[in-house]
Design a protein around this motif. Structure first.
Motif, short mmCIF file in Angstrom:
data_model
loop_
_atom_site.label_atom_id
_atom_site.label_comp_id
_atom_site.label_asym_id
_atom_site.label_seq_id
_atom_site.Cartn_x
_atom_site.Cartn_y
_atom_site.Cartn_z
N THR A 163 19.27 4.36 4.04
CA THR A 163 18.41 3.22 4.30
C THR A 163 19.26 1.96 4.23
O THR A 163 20.27 1.92 3.52
N HIS A 179 19.98 8.56 0.03
CA HIS A 179 18.93 9.25 -0.74
C HIS A 179 19.17 10.74 -0.71
O HIS A 179 19.35 11.31 0.36
N PHE A 180 19.19 11.35 -1.88
CA PHE A 180 19.43 12.81 -1.91
C PHE A 180 18.33 13.53 -2.67
O PHE A 180 17.47 12.89 -3.26
N PRO A 221 11.29 12.15 4.77
CA PRO A 221 12.65 11.78 4.40
C PRO A 221 12.73 11.39 2.92
O PRO A 221 11.74 10.97 2.34
N ARG A 222 13.94 11.52 2.38
CA ARG A 222 14.12 11.34 0.94
C ARG A 222 13.72 9.97 0.43
O ARG A 222 13.32 9.81 -0.71
N ASP A 223 13.91 8.95 1.27
CA ASP A 223 13.62 7.59 0.76
C ASP A 223 12.12 7.36 0.53
O ASP A 223 11.76 6.45 -0.20
N ILE A 224 11.26 8.19 1.13
CA ILE A 224 9.84 8.03 0.83
C ILE A 224 9.31 9.17 -0.04
O ILE A 224 8.11 9.36 -0.18
N LYS A 225 10.25 9.92 -0.63
CA LYS A 225 9.85 11.03 -1.49
C LYS A 225 8.96 10.53 -2.63
O LYS A 225 9.25 9.51 -3.24
N TRP A 231 -5.89 4.92 -0.75
CA TRP A 231 -4.94 4.35 -1.70
C TRP A 231 -3.56 4.92 -1.40
O TRP A 231 -3.42 6.07 -0.97
N ALA A 245 8.62 3.84 -6.28
CA ALA A 245 9.66 2.94 -6.77
C ALA A 245 9.06 1.81 -7.60
O ALA A 245 9.63 1.39 -8.60
N LEU A 246 7.89 1.34 -7.21
CA LEU A 246 7.23 0.25 -7.95
C LEU A 246 6.21 0.78 -8.94
O LEU A 246 5.63 0.03 -9.70
N LYS A 247 5.95 2.08 -8.90
CA LYS A 247 4.92 2.72 -9.73
C LYS A 247 3.57 2.06 -9.47
O LYS A 247 2.76 1.87 -10.37
N ARG A 248 3.35 1.69 -8.23
CA ARG A 248 2.18 0.89 -7.91
C ARG A 248 1.18 1.68 -7.07
O ARG A 248 1.55 2.27 -6.05
N LEU A 300 5.00 14.51 -19.73
CA LEU A 300 3.62 14.26 -19.32
C LEU A 300 2.78 15.51 -19.55
O LEU A 300 3.21 16.62 -19.24
N LYS A 330 7.89 3.19 -16.64
CA LYS A 330 7.52 1.92 -16.04
C LYS A 330 6.05 2.00 -15.65
O LYS A 330 5.59 3.01 -15.14
N LYS A 355 -0.87 9.06 -9.18
CA LYS A 355 0.31 8.53 -9.86
C LYS A 355 1.29 9.62 -10.28
O LYS A 355 2.46 9.35 -10.46
N ARG A 356 0.80 10.84 -10.46
CA ARG A 356 1.73 11.87 -10.94
C ARG A 356 1.91 12.99 -9.91
O ARG A 356 2.41 14.06 -10.22
N PHE A 370 2.93 -0.33 -13.74
CA PHE A 370 2.62 -1.53 -12.97
C PHE A 370 1.12 -1.80 -13.00
O PHE A 370 0.31 -0.92 -12.78
N ARG A 403 1.34 10.57 -21.91
CA ARG A 403 2.72 10.36 -21.50
C ARG A 403 3.50 9.81 -22.67
O ARG A 403 3.09 8.83 -23.28
N LYS A 442 -1.92 1.18 -4.67
CA LYS A 442 -2.39 0.07 -3.86
C LYS A 442 -3.54 0.55 -2.98
O LYS A 442 -3.40 1.52 -2.25
N ARG A 501 15.26 2.82 7.96
CA ARG A 501 15.97 4.07 7.66
C ARG A 501 17.06 4.26 8.71
O ARG A 501 16.88 3.89 9.87
N ARG A 550 3.39 15.14 -6.90
CA ARG A 550 4.73 15.44 -6.42
C ARG A 550 4.67 16.19 -5.11
O ARG A 550 3.83 17.02 -4.94
N TYR A 596 13.60 16.18 -12.40
CA TYR A 596 12.18 16.44 -12.62
C TYR A 596 11.97 17.93 -12.81
O TYR A 596 12.52 18.75 -12.08
N ASP A 613 18.46 10.39 8.55
CA ASP A 613 17.44 10.99 7.67
C ASP A 613 17.59 10.55 6.23
O ASP A 613 16.61 10.47 5.50
#
Lengths: 259, 553
Positions: free
Chosen positions: B519, B552-553, A84-88, A105, A110-113, B250, B264, A256-257, B266, B259, A115, B513, A259, B214, B516
């Motif tokens: 959120t 989200h789109f 789904p788009r929100d976890i893209k 990892w 969204a956080l650029k993290r 990049l 941003k 990190k990069r 972190f 880059r 982990k 969510r 897609r 992108y 689809d």
């Protein structure tokens, strides 16, 4: 007492010289499965996961998966979600190991993290699907003990039937029963038995395709949960092999990069 | 075994064999490779290698000028790339399924060419080599190659009409090169207690948009990302703001990555307080949890070595921290006067920062060591001293040096983390740290639920009397619930308490969510027991909830 141990040992080894045990047979078959899938180098494919609940409601996840074969150790893999788009853009990097704990990892866009996460989560559901994390990590011979059960025809294909006993910690299964095609040495069906040894799930492999004249990959995998009635269908598309991936494709910088 | 049984077995195995061959027969033909050549004068040659012999058909169509090749019961199997073309007669190739399992390839040529199919040859010996010869009745003229032209593959579309499929594929081909995604959200921020200042409000509605454009090329080695952000808030003009979150080019090579642009970054491992993380300015007006950041202009070179990654940063352009305006809640009393901020340095010294970081994963350890030199992102405050104006807090930014270390040990269900910094330039040099532990019970009672417990301790040598150091002797205790359901439901509930003066800050965050594409995020934050000396005293009436619905789109 010592004598008794010696006696058992002698009798035991006596037996071995005459007949191969079901455990040895099982291991031999699995080693054959492993050998035939060795040497693919690397692969990339798109995966669609279609989740169905009992009412037939459908939910889809889409991800791209890259795998690098590591000789003498578990594979490396990188999964990047697009739906789904929100976890893209969320990405999951995993180094599997045969005996030690896996390294994992997660990249949160969204956080650029980046982990590091615990790899102890074996039995938990993968993205809300009927697949557990342990069902989707790369297969390593040392992760299980084996036992050959019988021969059986499954879907008109002559199969070995084996039992697998997970040897790693935190598995959700006591055992798995696997049907392996005798000719191609590929799994066709797996029954999963939960911690109470009750039939929990069945995985069916469909539409196998051969790549590089050797490696078989199922285009469709259907996991059915017998307790909840839910199922998850995996559709693998656009398999590509020998992409010249290196360790660099699977490091935290590329995470990190991705897609 | 009786003879009848033996016979039965024979029949069964024969049937099995027949089924097997039927199965093999049903395997579609695979297009293994394609070769395209227009280097010969007035001649185009296209050759294919197939896995098995199959029926096919080729025709020339006009408006637009194209060659259509159909293969029955076939799939693409090889690694296809856009062919090199000398005269670049070819504009693009589209490939898709028609009907259930027939494959169609469409070659779009330059307009004005007069194409004629000369002949179609099948290699007689094996019937898997195909040769198509096309002649041109006009001398081709070269034109510039377009990078966006690529072979697109769509194996899923089943055709209602060929035209539909083709137009759908043109869109898809464009989208696969240029991605437009993003989020639109509406938010309601409601306060439980009445405002302290008559200019404030008790409820705020706002909306935000954050699209992402992108584009990648050069086999993914180069990419461009643009993420603008805009929030419109019903009240509080400071919260209505625009920012470029990302505008980056990049370039990724084997042992380095470059880059350039707004980005941003972190750094760190802790959950409660991000001490080490210093590259970006905090967008505090977005959310007082300090997780939102403003885009920072930078040149970042990452050197990737066996012994770790070294990131070098040049950071041109200092950005001021955002604060809520007079109409906003969650602000200090007296208010922050951002338009009269004071900077210790001006010109290039204000605007140019540098940073270096080494990071590496060694076994179960993830380690980072960093140093930053430049204007501190965290201001201290001064009171304005003009007597005829209301008292305001003036942000004061100073040139600092900050060295940081962050370590995480991941062992089975345990995560141990530690972050520490030494900062000089803001008065006396100080040390601050946060250390914690996280333990997770995965798949609790085979329910799929992950339950995690987090405890983190925060320490700062600046001590209790320094308003800039609110977390000088504080403990965070939190529980994290991950339901791992289809909707990805998550809840984080925690309390942060100050051991010295008993200030407590409660925080509950939940998200899931919806369908689809939507959120919902809910936050509830309560402040309790802050004495007048604590910076959190300003928020004593600011207990609030926040509900955000995102598309989200």
């Amino acid at each position: 007492m010592n004598r008794l141990i010696l006696f058992t040992f002698l009798v035991g080894s006596w037996g071995h010289t005459f007949a191969i045990t079901a455990e040895q047979r099982g291991l031999q078959i699995i080693q054959q499965v492993d050998i035939r899938d060795t040497g693919f180098g690397d692969s990339e494919s798109d995966l669609k996961m279609i989740l169905h609940n009992r009412n037939g409601d459908e939910s889809t996840r889409v991800l791209n998966m890259k795998t690098l074969e590591v000789k003498g150790d578990g594979d490396k893999s990188l999964s990047v979600f697009s739906n789904p788009r929100d976890i893209k853009g969320t990405a999951f990097l995993s180094f599997t190991h045969a005996l030690e704990a896996d390294e994992q990892w997660l990249y949160l866009p969204a956080l650029k993290r980046v982990k590091r996460i615990s790899s102890s989560n074996k039995s938990g559901p993968y993205l809300g699907s009927e697949f557990a994390f342990e069902d989707l990590t790369s297969f390593e011979v040392q992760k299980y003990h084996y036992k050959y059960l019988t021969d059986e025809i499954y879907k008109n294909i002559d199969c070995f039937v084996l039992e697998l006993y997970p040897q790693y910690k935190h598995s959700g299964y006591t055992r798995q029963v696997v049907w392996i095609d005798k000719e191609r040495y590929i799994p066709l069906k797996i029954d999963y038995y939960d911690r109470k040894n009750a039939l929990l799930k069945t995985l069916e492999y469909n539409s196998y395709q051969q790549y590089l004249d050797q490696y078989w990959r199922a285009d469709k995998m259907l996991m059915t949960n017998h307790i909840t009635g839910k199922n998850t269908l995996l559709l693998w598309e656009n398999y590509k092999f020998r992409n010249n991936f290196t360790d660099r494709t699977f490091d935290r910088n590329s995470l990190k990069r991705s897609r | 075994m009786k003879l009848r049984d033996k016979l039965k077995l024979r029949v069964v195995s024969l049937l099995g064999l027949l089924m097997m061959s039927a199965y093999l027969y049903a395997q579609p033909t695979q297009l293994l490779s394609m070769n395209y050549d227009d280097t010969k004068n007035k001649q185009i040659q296209i050759s294919y290698l197939l896995s098995t012999s199959t029926q096919f058909n080729a025709s020339i169509e006009t408006h637009p000028n194209r060659l259509v090749v159909d293969f029955s019961d076939s799939v693409l199997a090889g690694n296809f790339s856009f062919p090199f073309s000398d005269y670049l007669l070819l504009e693009k190739i589209h490939c898709f399924l028609i009907g259930k399992n027939d494959l169609r390839m469409v070659f779009y040529f330059q307009p004005g060419l007069d194409l004629v199919i000369q002949n179609v040859k099948k290699d007689i010996s094996d019937e898997i080599h195909l040769l198509l010869n096309i002649s041109l009745n006009q001398e081709p003229s070269g034109f510039k190659q377009d990078d966006s032209v690529k072979l697109s593959r769509d194996s899923n579309s089943t055709a209602k009409s060929n035209l539909d499929v083709e137009s759908a594929n043109i869109t898809k081909s464009f989208l696969s090169d240029l991605e437009l995604t993003g989020k639109i959200s509406i938010e309601d921020l409601g306060f439980i207690h009445n405002k302290l200042d008559s200019r404030q409000h008790n409820n705020y509605i706002s909306g935000a948009i954050e699209p992402e454009i992108y584009y990648q090329w050069d086999n993914g080695k180069q990419s461009f990302t643009f993420v603008p952000f805009f929030r419109y808030s019903q009240h509080d003009s400071r919260r209505t703001h625009f920012d470029i979150r990302e505008l980056t080019w990049l370039l990724a090579e084997d042992d380095w990555e470059l880059r350039v642009g707004f980005r941003k970054v972190f750094w760190g491992v802790a959950e409660g307080l991000h001490l080490v993380d210093i590259i970006n300015q905090t967008d505090l007006v977005e959310n007082n949890d300090t997780e939102d950041k403003l885009g920072q202009p930078m040149i970042n070179l990452a050197l990737i070595r066996k012994w770790g990654t070294v990131d070098l940063f040049i950071l041109p352009g200092f950005r001021d921290r955002t604060f809520a305006g007079v109409e906003g809640r969650l602000r200090t009393f007296p208010e922050v006067d951002i338009s009269n901020a004071i900077y210790q340095k001006h010109g290039i010294e204000k605007h140019l920062g540098f940073a270096i970081r080494w990071s590496h994963a060694i076994g179960a350890w993830d380690i980072g060591v960093s140093h930053f030199y430049g204007m501190g992102r965290e201001p201290t405050f001064k009171l304005n001293n003009s007597s005829n104006q209301p008292i305001k807090l003036i942000p004061f930014y100073q040139l600092i040096n900050q060295t940081g270390i962050d370590i995480q040990l991941t062992y089975e269900e345990w995560i141990l983390k530690h972050e520490a910094i030494i900062r000089s330039g803001q008065g006396k040099t100080f040390y601050a740290s946060t250390s914690g532990v996280e333990y997770t019970l995965f798949d609790l009672f085979s329910s799929g639920l992950d339950l995690g417990g987090i405890v983190e301790y925060m320490y700062d040598t600046r001590g209790i009397n320094n308003v800039s150091a609110p977390f000088q002797d504080d403990i965070l205790v939190a529980l994290r619930f991950g339901f791992n359901d289809i909707q990805s439901t998550e809840i984080l509930a925690g309390v942060l308490f100050d051991r010295t003066n008993n200030t407590k800050f409660y925080n509950i965050e939940a998200s899931r969510r919806l369908g689809d594409s939507f959120t919902i995020d809910v936050e509830m934050r309560l402040f309790s027991g802050a004495p007048a000396t604590d910076p959190a005293y300003s928020f004593r009436e600011d207990d609030h909830f926040r509900v955000e619905l995102g598309y989200h789109f």
